[in-house]
Motif scaffolding. Structure first.
Motif, PDB file in Angstrom:
ATOM      1  N   VAL A  49       0.838  -1.209   0.000  1.00  0.00           N
ATOM      2  CA  VAL A  49       0.000   0.000   0.000  1.00  0.00           C
ATOM      3  C   VAL A  49       0.864   1.247   0.000  1.00  0.00           C
ATOM      4  O   VAL A  49       0.593   2.217  -0.725  1.00  0.00           O
ATOM      5  CB  VAL A  49      -0.949   0.000   1.213  1.00  0.00           C
ATOM      6  N   ARG A  50       1.910   1.241   0.779  1.00  0.00           N
ATOM      7  CA  ARG A  50       2.782   2.416   0.842  1.00  0.00           C
ATOM      8  C   ARG A  50       3.462   2.672  -0.493  1.00  0.00           C
ATOM      9  O   ARG A  50       3.694   3.827  -0.876  1.00  0.00           O
ATOM     10  CB  ARG A  50       3.824   2.232   1.951  1.00  0.00           C
ATOM     11  N   ALA A  51       3.767   1.632  -1.223  1.00  0.00           N
ATOM     12  CA  ALA A  51       4.385   1.798  -2.539  1.00  0.00           C
ATOM     13  C   ALA A  51       3.440   2.505  -3.507  1.00  0.00           C
ATOM     14  O   ALA A  51       3.873   3.265  -4.376  1.00  0.00           O
ATOM     15  CB  ALA A  51       4.780   0.437  -3.103  1.00  0.00           C
ATOM     16  N   VAL A  52       2.145   2.264  -3.334  1.00  0.00           N
ATOM     17  CA  VAL A  52       1.147   2.889  -4.220  1.00  0.00           C
ATOM     18  C   VAL A  52       0.997   4.377  -3.931  1.00  0.00           C
ATOM     19  O   VAL A  52       0.881   5.199  -4.848  1.00  0.00           O
ATOM     20  CB  VAL A  52      -0.220   2.181  -4.074  1.00  0.00           C
ATOM     21  N   VAL A  53       0.997   4.749  -2.650  1.00  0.00           N
ATOM     22  CA  VAL A  53       0.752   6.150  -2.283  1.00  0.00           C
ATOM     23  C   VAL A  53       2.035   6.948  -2.102  1.00  0.00           C
ATOM     24  O   VAL A  53       1.982   8.159  -1.861  1.00  0.00           O
ATOM     25  CB  VAL A  53      -0.086   6.229  -0.986  1.00  0.00           C
ATOM     26  N   ASP A  54       3.170   6.323  -2.224  1.00  0.00           N
ATOM     27  CA  ASP A  54       4.441   7.015  -2.012  1.00  0.00           C
ATOM     28  C   ASP A  54       4.631   8.116  -3.059  1.00  0.00           C
ATOM     29  O   ASP A  54       4.268   7.963  -4.223  1.00  0.00           O
ATOM     30  CB  ASP A  54       5.604   6.022  -2.083  1.00  0.00           C
ATOM     31  N   GLY A  55       5.208   9.211  -2.629  1.00  0.00           N
ATOM     32  CA  GLY A  55       5.521  10.282  -3.558  1.00  0.00           C
ATOM     33  C   GLY A  55       4.376  11.231  -3.853  1.00  0.00           C
ATOM     34  O   GLY A  55       4.419  11.963  -4.842  1.00  0.00           O
ATOM     35  N   VAL A  56       3.344  11.256  -3.000  1.00  0.00           N
ATOM     36  CA  VAL A  56       2.234  12.180  -3.202  1.00  0.00           C
ATOM     37  C   VAL A  56       2.733  13.615  -3.015  1.00  0.00           C
ATOM     38  O   VAL A  56       3.433  13.927  -2.060  1.00  0.00           O
ATOM     39  CB  VAL A  56       1.087  11.876  -2.217  1.00  0.00           C
ATOM     40  N   VAL A  57       2.385  14.486  -3.935  1.00  0.00           N
ATOM     41  CA  VAL A  57       2.849  15.873  -3.911  1.00  0.00           C
ATOM     42  C   VAL A  57       1.646  16.811  -3.824  1.00  0.00           C
ATOM     43  O   VAL A  57       0.503  16.386  -4.005  1.00  0.00           O
ATOM     44  CB  VAL A  57       3.664  16.196  -5.179  1.00  0.00           C
ATOM     45  N   PRO A  58       1.883  18.114  -3.534  1.00  0.00           N
ATOM     46  CA  PRO A  58       0.777  19.065  -3.523  1.00  0.00           C
ATOM     47  C   PRO A  58       0.042  19.046  -4.864  1.00  0.00           C
ATOM     48  O   PRO A  58       0.679  18.818  -5.898  1.00  0.00           O
ATOM     49  CB  PRO A  58       1.476  20.415  -3.296  1.00  0.00           C
ATOM     50  N   PRO A  59      -1.278  19.269  -4.883  1.00  0.00           N
ATOM     51  CA  PRO A  59      -2.113  19.667  -3.731  1.00  0.00           C
ATOM     52  C   PRO A  59      -2.617  18.501  -2.880  1.00  0.00           C
ATOM     53  O   PRO A  59      -3.222  18.738  -1.838  1.00  0.00           O
ATOM     54  CB  PRO A  59      -3.279  20.380  -4.406  1.00  0.00           C
ATOM     55  N   ARG A  60      -2.404  17.243  -3.334  1.00  0.00           N
ATOM     56  CA  ARG A  60      -2.935  16.120  -2.557  1.00  0.00           C
ATOM     57  C   ARG A  60      -2.259  16.016  -1.199  1.00  0.00           C
ATOM     58  O   ARG A  60      -2.904  15.656  -0.207  1.00  0.00           O
ATOM     59  CB  ARG A  60      -2.781  14.818  -3.343  1.00  0.00           C
ATOM     60  N   ARG A  61      -0.983  16.360  -1.143  1.00  0.00           N
ATOM     61  CA  ARG A  61      -0.309  16.322   0.158  1.00  0.00           C
ATOM     62  C   ARG A  61      -0.888  17.383   1.092  1.00  0.00           C
ATOM     63  O   ARG A  61      -0.981  17.176   2.307  1.00  0.00           O
ATOM     64  CB  ARG A  61       1.193  16.525  -0.008  1.00  0.00           C
ATOM     65  N   ASP A  62      -1.271  18.516   0.531  1.00  0.00           N
ATOM     66  CA  ASP A  62      -1.897  19.558   1.353  1.00  0.00           C
ATOM     67  C   ASP A  62      -3.235  19.071   1.913  1.00  0.00           C
ATOM     68  O   ASP A  62      -3.599  19.399   3.047  1.00  0.00           O
ATOM     69  CB  ASP A  62      -2.115  20.825   0.519  1.00  0.00           C
ATOM     70  N   VAL A  63      -3.965  18.307   1.116  1.00  0.00           N
ATOM     71  CA  VAL A  63      -5.216  17.720   1.591  1.00  0.00           C
ATOM     72  C   VAL A  63      -4.932  16.768   2.751  1.00  0.00           C
ATOM     73  O   VAL A  63      -5.646  16.764   3.762  1.00  0.00           O
ATOM     74  CB  VAL A  63      -5.939  16.968   0.456  1.00  0.00           C
ATOM     75  N   ALA A  64      -3.875  15.975   2.614  1.00  0.00           N
ATOM     76  CA  ALA A  64      -3.503  15.045   3.687  1.00  0.00           C
ATOM     77  C   ALA A  64      -3.156  15.797   4.962  1.00  0.00           C
ATOM     78  O   ALA A  64      -3.550  15.390   6.066  1.00  0.00           O
ATOM     79  CB  ALA A  64      -2.327  14.179   3.240  1.00  0.00           C
TER      80      ALA A  64
END
Length: 214
Positions: A49-64
């Motif tokens: 699962v972590r391999a799939v979501v790794d490397g998320v960048v803004p704006p999705r990281r800002d949502v997180a």
């Protein structure tokens, strides 16, 4: 809907279904806790699962980050306070008690479970189950239960609303915790199941204390 029905926080038509869900969720928490007790590494599912979501960048990281804030003390306190005030404005004191006790109990149980399980992340940070995920899931479950009771929903519609709200909230916060590398995915699953196990029990207890827990 009459006044007595409106006062109940766990509608009788939903009681059996939610108790069944709570029992299954408790089993999942126990099994996961036993599997990862004393561990400090991700499991196989965690790694995938972590391999799939790794490397998320803004704006999705800002949502997180925004979702994560809702599970922090200030964000959580604001959410709970707004809900409690809303219940009091509706002259539903039992619901106000349920908001505070239901959410608080889920977070408290999640926090207490961290010590006997002893799973860690980033050194010695206790991680199982995720308190953030338990909080937002519990808040969504409490809110959905109150809405279902207020609207007088039947068994099927009520369960869909309550479980659906808990699923969406738990998935959103769980995603945020994994993206921010604050928890393993199975920690988030444990936090979600903790809330599912605790909230129905608290709802029953609040109704019983108020004289409607038969």
């Amino acid at each position: 809907m009459n006044g007595a029905s409106a006062a109940v926080v766990l509608p009788s038509v939903l009681r059996a279904g939610l108790v069944g869900i709570a029992g299954l969720a408790a089993v999942v928490v126990v099994v996961l806790g036993a599997l990862f007790a004393g561990d400090g590494r991700p499991g196989g599912v965690d790694a995938r699962v972590r391999a799939v979501v790794d490397g998320v960048v803004p704006p999705r990281r800002d949502v997180a980050l925004g979702l994560d804030f809702l599970g922090e003390p200030v964000g959580a306190a604001v959410l709970v306070l707004v809900a409690v005030v809303g219940c009091l404005l509706l002259r539903w004191p039992r619901a106000a008690v349920f908001v505070g006790v239901g959410v608080g109990a889920a977070v408290g149980v999640a926090r207490l479970l961290k010590f006997p399980v002893g799973r860690t992340i980033h050194g010695d940070n206790l991680s199982f189950p995720s308190g953030h995920t338990a909080f937002l899931t519990a808040f969504a479950l409490v809110a959905a239960l109150l809405v279902a009771g207020r609207l007088g929903l039947g068994r099927a519609a009520g369960l869909v609303l309550v479980f659906g709200a808990g699923l969406v909230a738990g998935a959103a916060m769980g995603w945020a915790q994994v993206v921010l590398d604050a928890h393993y995915p199975t920690d988030a699953l444990g936090g979600w199941c903790t809330a599912l196990a605790v909230v129905p029990v608290v709802a029953w207890g609040v109704d019983r204390a108020g004289g409607s827990g038969r």
